[in-house]
Every structure is written in structure tokens, then in C-alpha cells.
Design a protein around this motif. Structure first.
Motif, PDB file in Angstrom:
ATOM      1  N   ASN A 134       0.821  -1.274  -0.366  1.00  0.00           N
ATOM      2  CA  ASN A 134      -0.030  -0.442   0.126  1.00  0.00           C
ATOM      3  C   ASN A 134       0.258   1.488  -0.258  1.00  0.00           C
ATOM      4  O   ASN A 134       2.095   1.326   0.654  1.00  0.00           O
ATOM      5  N   LEU A 135       0.586   2.278  -0.559  1.00  0.00           N
ATOM      6  CA  LEU A 135       0.999   3.900  -0.609  1.00  0.00           C
ATOM      7  C   LEU A 135       0.626   4.224   0.452  1.00  0.00           C
ATOM      8  O   LEU A 135      -0.642   4.425   0.907  1.00  0.00           O
ATOM      9  N   ASP A 136       1.559   5.141   1.052  1.00  0.00           N
ATOM     10  CA  ASP A 136       0.958   6.660   2.109  1.00  0.00           C
ATOM     11  C   ASP A 136      -0.117   7.051   1.961  1.00  0.00           C
ATOM     12  O   ASP A 136       0.455   8.338   1.453  1.00  0.00           O
ATOM     13  N   VAL A 137      -1.655   7.128   2.199  1.00  0.00           N
ATOM     14  CA  VAL A 137      -2.048   8.187   1.210  1.00  0.00           C
ATOM     15  C   VAL A 137      -2.098   9.121   2.071  1.00  0.00           C
ATOM     16  O   VAL A 137      -2.259  10.715   1.321  1.00  0.00           O
ATOM     17  N   SER A 167      -3.961  -2.982  -1.875  1.00  0.00           N
ATOM     18  CA  SER A 167      -5.539  -3.330  -1.800  1.00  0.00           C
ATOM     19  C   SER A 167      -6.270  -2.407  -2.167  1.00  0.00           C
ATOM     20  O   SER A 167      -5.840  -0.596  -2.507  1.00  0.00           O
ATOM     21  N   LEU A 168      -7.792  -2.672  -2.685  1.00  0.00           N
ATOM     22  CA  LEU A 168      -8.739  -1.620  -3.098  1.00  0.00           C
ATOM     23  C   LEU A 168      -9.305  -0.511  -2.748  1.00  0.00           C
ATOM     24  O   LEU A 168      -9.233   0.054  -3.055  1.00  0.00           O
ATOM     25  N   GLU A 169      -8.860  -0.425  -1.206  1.00  0.00           N
ATOM     26  CA  GLU A 169      -9.167   0.258  -0.209  1.00  0.00           C
ATOM     27  C   GLU A 169      -8.546   1.278  -0.684  1.00  0.00           C
ATOM     28  O   GLU A 169      -8.178   2.156  -0.766  1.00  0.00           O
ATOM     29  N   ASN A 170      -6.936   0.821  -0.741  1.00  0.00           N
ATOM     30  CA  ASN A 170      -5.896   2.096  -0.776  1.00  0.00           C
ATOM     31  C   ASN A 170      -5.844   2.624  -1.951  1.00  0.00           C
ATOM     32  O   ASN A 170      -5.625   3.943  -2.038  1.00  0.00           O
ATOM     33  N   LEU A 171      -5.999   1.907  -3.159  1.00  0.00           N
ATOM     34  CA  LEU A 171      -6.400   2.177  -4.928  1.00  0.00           C
ATOM     35  C   LEU A 171      -7.590   3.321  -4.564  1.00  0.00           C
ATOM     36  O   LEU A 171      -7.126   3.901  -4.708  1.00  0.00           O
ATOM     37  N   ARG A 172      -8.698   3.048  -3.675  1.00  0.00           N
ATOM     38  CA  ARG A 172      -9.460   3.887  -4.213  1.00  0.00           C
ATOM     39  C   ARG A 172      -9.025   5.259  -3.385  1.00  0.00           C
ATOM     40  O   ARG A 172      -9.369   6.042  -4.091  1.00  0.00           O
ATOM     41  N   ALA A 173      -8.466   5.291  -2.356  1.00  0.00           N
ATOM     42  CA  ALA A 173      -8.453   6.361  -1.823  1.00  0.00           C
ATOM     43  C   ALA A 173      -6.850   6.814  -2.081  1.00  0.00           C
ATOM     44  O   ALA A 173      -6.871   8.346  -2.118  1.00  0.00           O
ATOM     45  N   ASN A 181      -2.186  -9.336  -8.018  1.00  0.00           N
ATOM     46  CA  ASN A 181      -2.713  -8.656  -7.534  1.00  0.00           C
ATOM     47  C   ASN A 181      -4.012  -8.545  -6.518  1.00  0.00           C
ATOM     48  O   ASN A 181      -3.507  -8.178  -5.410  1.00  0.00           O
ATOM     49  N   ALA A 182      -4.505  -9.125  -7.718  1.00  0.00           N
ATOM     50  CA  ALA A 182      -6.054  -8.921  -7.774  1.00  0.00           C
ATOM     51  C   ALA A 182      -6.104 -10.347  -6.232  1.00  0.00           C
ATOM     52  O   ALA A 182      -7.276 -10.304  -6.046  1.00  0.00           O
ATOM     53  N   TRP A 183      -5.333 -11.224  -7.262  1.00  0.00           N
ATOM     54  CA  TRP A 183      -5.878 -13.060  -6.292  1.00  0.00           C
ATOM     55  C   TRP A 183      -5.652 -12.320  -5.059  1.00  0.00           C
ATOM     56  O   TRP A 183      -6.247 -13.047  -3.968  1.00  0.00           O
ATOM     57  N   PHE A 184      -4.578 -11.665  -4.314  1.00  0.00           N
ATOM     58  CA  PHE A 184      -4.363 -11.034  -2.788  1.00  0.00           C
ATOM     59  C   PHE A 184      -5.762 -10.363  -2.242  1.00  0.00           C
ATOM     60  O   PHE A 184      -5.608 -10.824  -1.420  1.00  0.00           O
ATOM     61  N   ILE A 185      -6.162  -9.578  -3.082  1.00  0.00           N
ATOM     62  CA  ILE A 185      -7.184  -8.667  -3.152  1.00  0.00           C
ATOM     63  C   ILE A 185      -8.337  -9.626  -2.170  1.00  0.00           C
ATOM     64  O   ILE A 185      -9.149  -9.771  -1.886  1.00  0.00           O
ATOM     65  N   LYS A 186      -8.934 -10.604  -3.247  1.00  0.00           N
ATOM     66  CA  LYS A 186      -9.955 -11.701  -3.684  1.00  0.00           C
ATOM     67  C   LYS A 186      -9.481 -12.936  -2.240  1.00  0.00           C
ATOM     68  O   LYS A 186     -10.541 -13.057  -1.581  1.00  0.00           O
ATOM     69  N   GLN A 187      -8.142 -12.971  -1.247  1.00  0.00           N
ATOM     70  CA  GLN A 187      -7.719 -13.795  -0.764  1.00  0.00           C
ATOM     71  C   GLN A 187      -7.738 -12.963   0.522  1.00  0.00           C
ATOM     72  O   GLN A 187      -8.239 -13.082   1.726  1.00  0.00           O
ATOM     73  N   ARG A 188      -7.743 -11.562   0.805  1.00  0.00           N
ATOM     74  CA  ARG A 188      -7.202 -11.182   2.254  1.00  0.00           C
ATOM     75  C   ARG A 188      -7.736  -9.652   2.546  1.00  0.00           C
ATOM     76  O   ARG A 188      -8.144  -9.454   3.058  1.00  0.00           O
ATOM     77  N   GLU A 189      -8.590  -9.037   1.215  1.00  0.00           N
ATOM     78  CA  GLU A 189      -9.350  -8.169   1.668  1.00  0.00           C
ATOM     79  C   GLU A 189     -11.154  -8.132   2.047  1.00  0.00           C
ATOM     80  O   GLU A 189     -11.710  -9.405   1.234  1.00  0.00           O
TER      81      GLU A 189
END
Ligand SMILES: Cc1ncc(COP(=O)(O)O)c(C=O)c1O
Length: 452
Positions: free
Chosen positions: A157-160, A193-199, A221-229
Motif C-alpha cells: 500500500n501507498l501511504d495516502v 488493496s482496493l481500499e488503498n487504490l480507492r483512497a 495483485n487481484a488474487w491477493f485482494i480476493k484472498q485477503r480483503e
């Protein structure tokens, strides 16, 4: 079933050359303890990189035969374009010969002196292309990414908050694009994460800035999102991928990773004017817009590869391979960057050989030890790669084992695990190295060593 199998069977085999221990000893010495200088035929299991080293499927090879080599308007281009449009939702798709060609075109157009480009963590070629344009590349990883043992699920994740501060301090007019690398190679193959990309998108909207993905490993990356988010488990990977691209205004892609090909790249651009300028530069430096420095057959292989990488059985097996190695290493007491990355395992070489000081290159000593013991080629990511005159010592001394896609079987992986554990059990025998020769830049490729 608990056993996750390779979701393919093997139709063509490439024999491996097994060298004796004595032969390997002579080879590593002749190479000056630098595995980049070893001919690949002398390597048994090559984990130097996951880039361009994957195996193509029967359908990709069929595509190679179907490739139409017309200079302009090849049906192979339209096939490639249609597939990429369907996956990403972008209208404008440009082929390039590899990822750094997409980066070079983008930053020649939007970079330049006085500009600043933020990213979660730039890959070396992205940073080099930004700096070559005269602009400054700034890494903004979250704090957890700096701690190898922190098991944050989205360490890429990027530090928003840091992004917002950077934009306010620099002035948005000096920031041509905000970038985010999925997954982050530099941070250990860690996902965003998708949450980070949205932010990040929200901040970009607030300051009217475009967001570009470095999307080399978008499917992993998308597989990790599916598993972890939270809330993502029931979504098809395809849908998650589409949301990732929907959040962006453009992307640079090296197809040598999740395009499942040995050569190729893509540049995606939403803005019409920027697209026209990119076309002009592509024609000037890569080739006409319907082949972009590639052959028609390469475009067919990419079109097929970008579809195959979204098969969830493939992604389950792919990500599980790295996790499996991580579990075995941790159980044996080998410290790694946790959690396991998507495409590689990063061993903490300083912890592996505490008797070797950074000045004697513990990572390089381990890389040499793995080759000598078992013919395994890995790569040092520490004082050899990043140190040297004028550079501060790197925070971590790492050794990366990167896994080529669909190339090695479970028994190859078990061999790597067993061999690495054996080297660990005899780690006192690893000796530090002294650098004998050093080129002015990118010294890890050609420098030579002797044992201390
Ligand atoms: C995150 C990332 N970006 C860009 C690149 C550059 O791609 P290429 O080697 O195709 O030029 C790489 C290659 O390893 C990468 O890992």
C-alpha cells in the motif's frame, strides 16, 4: 483436497544439465562469485527472475503460428487490442517491446526537470526513466513495509497521508502523474488493496491528477485482494482486475510477468491528447502503432497470455507455491520478508549469516552458497546491488528467489527448500566476499569477488 496441483500437464520438456559439486565449484570461481556471469546451462534451478522466464501454453504457441506479420493493420494487433480492452476497459491500447519502453514513452511525455512522481515504491527501471527525463521519483510506502517481520496483508500500500502532504508541499502542477505499482516488486512482491487504490484515486481527484498503475503483476495483485480483503472473496478475479483498472487513468505493463510471455509490454492511456502524443513517440522509437516493436506472433501470444493469467486455478497454484516455500523456510528458522510475496521469496541474508558483516556482502555469500551447494541461481538485493561509493548502506541484506511462471514443478520447489535448509544448517561454512572489480553503475551485473 489439500494438495494444490499444477493446473497444467507438460507437453514439451527442456532437459536440465546436472553439474557435479566439483564442476559447480570451478564454475562459481570462474564467475568471480557473481551468478550473473554464469552461463545459464550451468544452472540447475534458475530463480534469478520471474520476468520473461515463464512457459507458454499450447494455445499461445498456436497463436505464434497464427501471427500475422503485416506491417500495418494486422489482425493479430486487433485481437490483442480487443482482449486488453475487455480486461482493462481502456479504449487506447499500445503495444511496446517491454515494460521499460512503456515507461520511457510515458515519462518522455509527462516528465522533465522540476517534476515529481510519487509511487508506493518505484521499480528500478521506472525510477531510472523518471530520473532520465529530469524528474524526481519519490517512494511513499506505508511504514509497515519497512519491517520484514510485519505481516500486514497489503504491505504494498501507498501511504495516502504522505501522498497528500507531498502534493501540498510540491504543488500539484509539478506532479504529472501519481503512480502505484501492483504488486510492488521493490517491496517484496507485496500487494496493494482496493481500499488503498480507492483512497489514492480520491486524493488524485481532489488535486485533478491522473493515476497510473505499474500493472506488471495485476492478476497476482487481484488474487491477493480476493484472498485477503474483506468483502472480496466471492468476486471473480476478472471483476477485481477491472475495478483496479477502472480506478486508473493509465498503466504501464511489462507483459513478461502476468502477460505470460517472454517478451512484450503495453501502455494504456485514457486521455485522448496524451494518447495521440504517445502514438507519435511510439512510431518514432518503437514501431508502427499496430505492432509497437513486436512481431504479430508476439501480439497473439500476449492476447492469449493475458486471458490465461486470469484463470483462478492458475493463480491459486501460483501464489500457493511462494507461500509453501515461506512456510518451510520459517519452520526451519530461516527468516524472510513476511508475508510471502506473489512472485518471490526474499531471504533475510543478514539473519541467515550473522557472522558475515555487511562490508563482506552476506547476501552475495548466500547466493554463491546456494549455487555451490545445489546449482540454484538467486539474486542479491543488498549491499552489492544498492551499496557503493556515494550510496548509503541499504536497510536490508536480502536474497531473492523469484519463481518463473509454469516452469518448475512441486519436486523442483521441494529441492529448493531442502537445499536452502541444508545451506542454513551449515551456514557457518559460508564465507564473506571481497569485491575485486566494480563498474561505475549497476555493479551487481558485472562485479567480481573473492572469498575472504
Ligand atoms: C514492477 C516492475 N515494473 C517495471 C518493470 C520493467 O519491465 P521490463 O523488464 O519488461 O522492462 C519490472 C521488471 O521486472 C517490474 O518488476
Amino acid at each position: 483436497m489439500k494438495t494444490i496441483i499444477e493446473p497444467f500437464r507438460i507437453k514439451v520438456v527442456e532437459p536440465l544439465q546436472v553439474r557435479t559439486r566439483e564442476e559447480r565449484e570451478a564454475i562459481i570461481r570462474a564467475a568471480g562469485f557473481n551468478v550473473f556471469l554464469i552461463p545459464s546451462e550451468d544452472v540447475l534451478i534458475d530463480l534469478l527472475t520471474d520476468s520473461g522466464t515463464g512457459a507458454m501454453s499450447s494455445l499461445q504457441w498456436a497463436g505464434i503460428m497464427r501471427g500475422d506479420e503485416s506491417y500495418a493493420g494486422s489482425p493479430s494487433f486487433f485481437h490483442f487490442e480487443r482482449v486488453l480492452q475487455e480486461i482493462t476497459g481502456f479504449k487506447h491500447i499500445l503495444p511496446t517491446h517491454q515494460g521499460r519502453a512503456s515507461e520511457r514513452i510515458l515519462f518522455e511525455l509527462v516528465g522533465g526537470a522540476g517534476k515529481v512522481v510519487p509511487n508506493n515504491a518505484h521499480f528500478d527501471t521506472t525510477r531510472a526513466n523518471i530520473e532520465h527525463s529530469g524528474a524526481q521519483a519519490v517512494d511513499l510506502p506505508i511504514a509497515e513495509a519497512r519491517h520484514p517481520r510485519d505481516r500486514h496483508p497489503f504491505k504494498g500500500n501507498l501511504d495516502v497521508a504522505a501522498l497528500r502532504t507531498l502534493i501540498e508541499r510540491t504543488g500539484p502542477e509539478k506532479i504529472p502523474v501519481v503512480m502505484c505499482t501492483v504488486t510492488s516488486n521493490t517491496l517484496g512482491g507485496q500487494p496493494v488493496s482496493l481500499e488503498n487504490l480507492r483512497a489514492i484515486r480520491k486524493v488524485c481527484d481532489q488535486f485533478h491528477l491522473p493515476l497510473f498503475l505499474d500493472a506488471c503483476r495485476f492478476a497476482e495483485n487481484a488474487w491477493f485482494i480476493k484472498q485477503r480483503e474483506p468483502g472480496q472473496r466471492d468476486r471473480p478475479v476478472k471483476e477485481i482486475v477491472r475495478e483496479m483498472f477502472d480506478l486508473a487513468d493509465g498503466a504501464t505493463i511489462s507483459a513478461k510477468k502476468d502477460g505470460l510471455v517472454n517478451i512484450g509490454g503495453v501502455l494504456l492511456v485514457r486521455d485522448e491528447a496524451l494518447f495521440q502524443r504517445a502514438c507519435n513517440l511510439l512510431i518514432l522509437t518503437e514501431g508502427y502503432v499496430t505492432y509497437g516493436g513486436l512481431a504479430g506472433r508476439d501480439l497473439e501470444a500476449m492476447a492469449q497470455g493475458f486471458q490465461e493469467v486470469l484463470h483462478e486455478d492458475y493463480l491459486r497454484y501460483r501464489i500457493r507455491s511462494a507461500e509453501y516455500v515461506a512456510e518451510k523456510f520459517l519452520a526451519a528458522g530461516i527468516q524472510i520478508v513476511e508475508p510471502a510475496g506473489g512472485h518471490a521469496i526474499y531471504i533475510d541474508a543478514a539473519a541467515f549469516c550473522p557472522h558475515i558483516p555487511p562490508a563482506q556482502f552476506p547476501g552475495q555469500a548466500l547466493v554463491a552458497g546456494l549455487y555451490r551447494h545445489a546449482g540454484i541461481r538467486s539474486v542479491e538485493i543488498g549491499s552489492v546491488m544498492f551499496g557503493g561509493a556515494g550510496h548509503p548502506p541499504p536497510a536490508l541484506e536480502l536474497v531473492r528467489l523469484a519463481f518463473p511462471r509454469r516452469v518448475y514443478t512441486q519436486s523442483h520447489i521441494d529441492y529448493v527448500v531442502e537445499a536452502t535448509i541444508e545451506v542454513f544448517q551449515q551456514r557457518d561454512k559460508l564465507r564473506g566476499l571481497k569485491m575485486l572489480s566494480e563498474p561505475p553503475a549497476l555493479r551487481h551485473f558485472t562485479s567480481r569477488f573473492e572469498e575472504v
